[in-house]
Write a protein that holds these residues in place. Structure first.
Motif, PDB file in Angstrom:
ATOM      1  N   ILE A  32      28.856  34.576  39.169  1.00  0.00           N
ATOM      2  CA  ILE A  32      29.505  35.988  39.792  1.00  0.00           C
ATOM      3  C   ILE A  32      30.172  36.499  38.856  1.00  0.00           C
ATOM      4  CG2 ILE A  32      30.892  36.608  41.553  1.00  0.00           C
ATOM      5  CD1 ILE A  32      30.069  34.205  43.312  1.00  0.00           C
ATOM      6  N   LEU A  33      31.115  36.035  37.882  1.00  0.00           N
ATOM      7  CA  LEU A  33      31.940  36.615  37.224  1.00  0.00           C
ATOM      8  C   LEU A  33      31.480  37.271  36.158  1.00  0.00           C
ATOM      9  CD1 LEU A  33      34.854  33.975  36.733  1.00  0.00           C
ATOM     10  CD2 LEU A  33      35.191  35.983  38.040  1.00  0.00           C
ATOM     11  N   LEU A  34      30.313  36.610  35.688  1.00  0.00           N
ATOM     12  CA  LEU A  34      29.263  37.554  34.679  1.00  0.00           C
ATOM     13  C   LEU A  34      28.856  38.893  35.207  1.00  0.00           C
ATOM     14  CD1 LEU A  34      27.150  34.446  33.392  1.00  0.00           C
ATOM     15  CD2 LEU A  34      28.684  36.080  32.051  1.00  0.00           C
ATOM     16  N   GLN A  35      28.825  39.108  36.419  1.00  0.00           N
ATOM     17  CA  GLN A  35      28.559  40.286  36.890  1.00  0.00           C
ATOM     18  C   GLN A  35      29.411  41.325  36.493  1.00  0.00           C
ATOM     19  OE1 GLN A  35      27.795  40.108  41.336  1.00  0.00           O
ATOM     20  NE2 GLN A  35      26.825  38.270  40.865  1.00  0.00           N
ATOM     21  N   ARG A  36      30.784  41.094  36.495  1.00  0.00           N
ATOM     22  CA  ARG A  36      31.995  42.135  36.105  1.00  0.00           C
ATOM     23  C   ARG A  36      31.579  42.479  34.665  1.00  0.00           C
ATOM     24  NH1 ARG A  36      37.516  39.348  35.758  1.00  0.00           N
ATOM     25  NH2 ARG A  36      36.415  38.083  34.328  1.00  0.00           N
ATOM     26  N   ASP A  37      31.254  41.605  33.773  1.00  0.00           N
ATOM     27  CA  ASP A  37      30.836  42.134  32.401  1.00  0.00           C
ATOM     28  C   ASP A  37      29.486  42.876  32.166  1.00  0.00           C
ATOM     29  OD1 ASP A  37      32.940  41.060  31.137  1.00  0.00           O
ATOM     30  OD2 ASP A  37      32.030  39.069  30.800  1.00  0.00           O
ATOM     31  N   LEU A  38      28.497  42.637  33.156  1.00  0.00           N
ATOM     32  CA  LEU A  38      27.348  43.359  33.266  1.00  0.00           C
ATOM     33  C   LEU A  38      27.518  44.874  33.620  1.00  0.00           C
ATOM     34  CD1 LEU A  38      24.105  43.002  32.987  1.00  0.00           C
ATOM     35  CD2 LEU A  38      24.120  42.324  35.433  1.00  0.00           C
ATOM     36  N   ILE A  39      28.499  44.741  34.802  1.00  0.00           N
ATOM     37  CA  ILE A  39      28.606  46.275  35.116  1.00  0.00           C
ATOM     38  C   ILE A  39      29.669  46.885  34.255  1.00  0.00           C
ATOM     39  CG2 ILE A  39      29.811  47.676  37.137  1.00  0.00           C
ATOM     40  CD1 ILE A  39      29.216  45.240  38.936  1.00  0.00           C
ATOM     41  N   ASP A  40      30.588  46.361  33.973  1.00  0.00           N
ATOM     42  CA  ASP A  40      31.609  47.199  33.011  1.00  0.00           C
ATOM     43  C   ASP A  40      31.151  47.435  31.630  1.00  0.00           C
ATOM     44  OD1 ASP A  40      33.450  47.384  35.578  1.00  0.00           O
ATOM     45  OD2 ASP A  40      34.433  45.653  34.819  1.00  0.00           O
ATOM     46  N   LEU A 144      37.368  29.585  43.636  1.00  0.00           N
ATOM     47  CA  LEU A 144      37.251  30.874  44.184  1.00  0.00           C
ATOM     48  C   LEU A 144      38.546  31.699  44.411  1.00  0.00           C
ATOM     49  CD1 LEU A 144      34.429  30.609  46.798  1.00  0.00           C
ATOM     50  CD2 LEU A 144      34.272  31.797  44.844  1.00  0.00           C
ATOM     51  N   SER A 145      39.736  30.717  44.947  1.00  0.00           N
ATOM     52  CA  SER A 145      40.844  31.272  45.222  1.00  0.00           C
ATOM     53  C   SER A 145      41.549  31.702  43.887  1.00  0.00           C
ATOM     54  CB  SER A 145      41.707  30.363  46.010  1.00  0.00           C
ATOM     55  OG  SER A 145      41.314  29.909  47.099  1.00  0.00           O
ATOM     56  N   TYR A 146      41.333  30.767  42.977  1.00  0.00           N
ATOM     57  CA  TYR A 146      41.999  31.116  41.621  1.00  0.00           C
ATOM     58  C   TYR A 146      41.213  32.226  40.908  1.00  0.00           C
ATOM     59  CZ  TYR A 146      42.937  30.270  36.598  1.00  0.00           C
ATOM     60  OH  TYR A 146      43.569  30.798  35.242  1.00  0.00           O
ATOM     61  N   SER A 147      40.072  32.468  41.132  1.00  0.00           N
ATOM     62  CA  SER A 147      39.346  33.738  40.481  1.00  0.00           C
ATOM     63  C   SER A 147      39.795  35.015  41.259  1.00  0.00           C
ATOM     64  CB  SER A 147      37.894  33.321  40.444  1.00  0.00           C
ATOM     65  OG  SER A 147      37.268  32.333  39.888  1.00  0.00           O
ATOM     66  N   VAL A 148      39.780  34.924  42.546  1.00  0.00           N
ATOM     67  CA  VAL A 148      40.133  35.979  43.390  1.00  0.00           C
ATOM     68  C   VAL A 148      41.825  36.367  42.914  1.00  0.00           C
ATOM     69  CG1 VAL A 148      40.975  36.960  45.532  1.00  0.00           C
ATOM     70  CG2 VAL A 148      38.550  35.750  45.132  1.00  0.00           C
ATOM     71  N   ALA A 149      42.773  35.520  42.910  1.00  0.00           N
ATOM     72  CA  ALA A 149      43.884  35.660  42.482  1.00  0.00           C
ATOM     73  C   ALA A 149      44.172  36.317  41.218  1.00  0.00           C
ATOM     74  CB  ALA A 149      44.975  34.327  42.488  1.00  0.00           C
ATOM     75  N   ASN A 150      43.212  36.124  40.364  1.00  0.00           N
ATOM     76  CA  ASN A 150      43.318  36.758  38.878  1.00  0.00           C
ATOM     77  C   ASN A 150      42.950  38.072  39.119  1.00  0.00           C
ATOM     78  OD1 ASN A 150      44.231  34.431  37.394  1.00  0.00           O
ATOM     79  ND2 ASN A 150      42.207  33.913  36.905  1.00  0.00           N
ATOM     80  N   ILE A 151      42.154  38.523  40.047  1.00  0.00           N
ATOM     81  CA  ILE A 151      41.481  39.806  40.212  1.00  0.00           C
ATOM     82  C   ILE A 151      42.778  40.688  40.844  1.00  0.00           C
ATOM     83  CG2 ILE A 151      39.752  41.265  40.924  1.00  0.00           C
ATOM     84  CD1 ILE A 151      37.972  39.197  40.172  1.00  0.00           C
ATOM     85  N   GLY A 270      33.462  46.947  38.100  1.00  0.00           N
ATOM     86  CA  GLY A 270      32.923  45.587  37.947  1.00  0.00           C
ATOM     87  C   GLY A 270      33.802  44.530  38.940  1.00  0.00           C
ATOM     88  N   GLU A 271      35.148  44.895  38.435  1.00  0.00           N
ATOM     89  CA  GLU A 271      36.047  43.642  39.134  1.00  0.00           C
ATOM     90  C   GLU A 271      36.178  44.026  40.801  1.00  0.00           C
ATOM     91  OE1 GLU A 271      39.621  42.969  36.065  1.00  0.00           O
ATOM     92  OE2 GLU A 271      39.373  44.882  36.973  1.00  0.00           O
ATOM     93  N   PHE A 272      35.770  45.189  40.834  1.00  0.00           N
ATOM     94  CA  PHE A 272      35.586  45.429  42.698  1.00  0.00           C
ATOM     95  C   PHE A 272      34.450  44.524  43.296  1.00  0.00           C
ATOM     96  CE2 PHE A 272      33.573  47.853  45.924  1.00  0.00           C
ATOM     97  CZ  PHE A 272      34.415  47.607  46.971  1.00  0.00           C
ATOM     98  N   VAL A 273      33.445  44.847  42.346  1.00  0.00           N
ATOM     99  CA  VAL A 273      32.082  44.128  43.135  1.00  0.00           C
ATOM    100  C   VAL A 273      32.211  42.797  42.860  1.00  0.00           C
ATOM    101  CG1 VAL A 273      29.528  43.737  42.575  1.00  0.00           C
ATOM    102  CG2 VAL A 273      30.465  46.110  42.357  1.00  0.00           C
ATOM    103  N   VAL A 274      32.778  41.817  41.865  1.00  0.00           N
ATOM    104  CA  VAL A 274      33.075  40.602  41.618  1.00  0.00           C
ATOM    105  C   VAL A 274      34.007  40.145  42.663  1.00  0.00           C
ATOM    106  CG1 VAL A 274      33.788  38.989  40.259  1.00  0.00           C
ATOM    107  CG2 VAL A 274      32.290  40.558  39.166  1.00  0.00           C
TER     108      VAL A 274
END
Length: 566
Positions: A32-40, A144-151, A270-274
């Motif tokens: 899922i996080l790779l989608q951010r790099d794919l978009i941005d 997931l919580s850790y990943s969301v908190a970073n965004i 990208g961060e929004f989508v992720v």
């Protein structure tokens, strides 16, 4: 779970299972996080040279969990299978060790239901759900919580709020879920009992033309079960009706905050989508964890059903090794009744059985003859007084005691296997010895008359055999075991007079010098016994040989005279 852990004997498989579970939880989040790099980077910043590498990594981390899922399922299935086997083994051992007074109150259909359903459910729910799926949900929620908190920390607060609401719902509905599960299990057990009774009593049902009555009884039980299922399903739908809106609301809130953050340039597209994908997945995982906790309530219901049997008292046996030969058998002032509120079957009974003799016990129905056999077998213990073997109370001996005494009942039990398997019962005997004993018990001829001879299948409970054939095979089985004491409880009642005469004669020859206790109604069966005990109302009213009792015992003479008349 503490109860379940005692029976898990394949704990090493947890290492493989949890390693696969960890990878299965982490790799989708990385995808899922790779989608951010794919978009941005690729689509917005036009760094097209990054596209092949991101696509390759995305494929690895997207399809990797499928392999991890398979490994995890195999590992936990292995644990669950062996848990079910271990639980069933201990459950059966518990039944074997259960005092007869308690066991007789447990319906066979209900015990079978515990094995088929409760143990199977407990094994599946505890391992494949609580220890596997629930742990995966927790791992995934943490990552997931850790990943969301970073965004976006605000989005994490939204998810935490949803988690608190779930906790409140769980507290509200958890106990009800357990109650509904117990109700369904009880009604399902009643169906098992009704089916077991219908099949085991099929001859009586047909003979008395009670098919319609039996079917109506089953239909009523099934109707009650169906109603319990409907109530449980409606309750589940009620939970979904209340919980699902929170999942949808969470996604809407994330879209609101995420969209505003993109508009104000606080996060990238990208961060929004992720972040939306992460929160959507997080909300789903919270919902699944909520379901798993409710599953835990169902597990509690299953375990409590198992513990209702496993928690009963064992037969209190001693630890004395029974090494010596049996030298004395004594009943001293024994009083016994089958229930506390019933009249005693035996009343201050005292008997000193002679060893190495043919002993007979006679009396009218209800006089306590078969109860003496049950006490000798330790199926029950006396309420008062004591039964001594070699001057030691029988309950003080260990399990070797069973190797000293064998019994043949009026209706012997047969397993659905071959005649030979039913004769040897997992013991090693020479085929010639088996055939010689069967000849003495007059059953060899009808055995060899079958196409498969000793390998002939006897069917469920020996249904392919007649009553007389079953009794002669049971006698052969007991003679082969060759114990010091043999109890024959109406063991020849299905034989005609001539066959019984020759069978008894051969038993006397084979058992010469050994103790044989014969319980019988027919005086002709025991006329040549070395000593005959006459029972009346739970006590010995006379003893002696057939000749002496005919002149000295009115009770014995009455039994003898009545049988001569009929």
């Amino acid at each position: 779970m503490l109860f379940i852990f005692k029976y898990i004997n394949k704990k090493s498989w947890f290492l493989l299972g949890y390693f696969a579970l960890f990878l299965e939880s982490v790799t989708p989040i990385i995808a899922i996080l790779l989608q951010r790099d794919l978009i941005d980077k690729v689509f917005i910043e036009k760094q097209y040279e990054e596209f092949p590498m991101i696509l390759a990594l995305y494929a690895i981390f997207f399809f990797g969990p499928k392999l991890c899922f398979t490994v995890r399922r195999v590992a936990f299935f292995h644990i669950s299978y062996h848990l079910q086997m271990s639980l069933t083994n201990d459950f059966l051992l518990k039944i074997y060790d259960m005092p007869a007074a308690i066991f007789n109150k447990e319906h066979v259909g209900k015990l079978l239901n515990h094995i088929r359903n409760d143990i199977a459910d407990a094994s599946d729910l505890s391992v494949n759900q609580i220890l596997s799926e629930s742990v995966k949900n927790i791992f995934t929620i943490v990552f997931l919580s850790y990943s969301v908190a970073n965004i976006s920390f605000i989005m994490l607060i939204v998810v935490i709020t949803v988690a608190i609401i779930y906790y409140v719902l769980l507290h509200k509905f958890g106990e009800k879920t357990k109650q509904f599960s117990q109700c369904v299990k009880e009604e399902k057990s009643n169906i098992s009992i009704a089916i077991e009774e219908s099949i085991s009593a099929v001859r009586e049902i047909v003979a008395y033309n009670r098919q319609d009555w039996q079917l109506k009884n089953y239909e009523k039980k099934f109707s009650d079960y169906f109603k319990a299922i409907v109530k449980q399903s409606l309750f589940k739908n009620k939970i979904l009706f209340l919980s699902e809106p929170f999942l949808l609301g969470t996604k809407l809130v994330v879209i609101l905050f995420g969209g505003m953050s993109v508009i104000s340039n606080k996060i990238s597209l990208g961060e929004f989508v992720v972040s939306f994908t992460l929160v959507d997945q997080l909300a789903t995982e919270l919902g699944q964890l909520f379901e798993q906790v409710l599953t835990g309530k169902r597990l509690v219901a299953s375990v409590e059903c198992i513990q209702s049997v496993m928690g009963k008292d064992n037969t209190e046996l001693g630890s004395i090794d029974f090494i010596d030969n049996i030298k004395s058998i004594q009943f001293k002032d024994v009083t016994f009744s089958y229930s506390p509120d019933s009249t005693p079957v035996l009343n201050n009974l005292s008997i000193d059985f002679p060893i190495g003799k043919k002993i007979a016990i006679v009396g009218e129905s209800g006089s306590g003859k078969s109860t003496i056999a049950q006490l000798l077998l330790r199926s029950y213990l006396p309420d008062k007084g004591e039964l001594y073997i070699n001057d030691v109370p029988v309950n003080c001996y260990g399990k070797q005691y069973s190797d000293k005494i064998s019994v043949v009942f009026q209706q012997p039990h047969f397993i659905p296997s071959s005649i030979k398997e039913n004769l040897i019962f997992d013991k090693e005997y020479d085929q010639l010895d088996i055939e010689n004993v069967c000849k003495e018990m007059l059953c060899h001829d009808f055995i060899v008359g079958f196409p498969n001879q000793y390998e002939t299948q006897v069917g469920e409970r020996g249904t392919t055999l007649s009553g007389g054939q079953k009794q002669r095979l049971a006698l052969s089985r007991a003679i082969l075991k060759n114990t010091e004491v043999l109890i024959l409880d109406e063991a020849t009642s299905a034989l005609d007079t001539e066959t019984e005469f020759y069978v008894q004669k051969n038993i006397d020859k084979l058992r010469k010098g050994k103790t044989t206790i014969i319980i019988a109604h027919r005086i002709s069966t025991i006329q040549n016994a070395d000593i005959i005990y006459v029972l009346d109302k739970g006590n010995v009213v006379a003893q002696g040989t057939n000749e002496s009792l005919m002149t000295e015992s009115p009770v014995y003479k009455k039994l003898y005279t009545f049988q001569q008349v009929i």
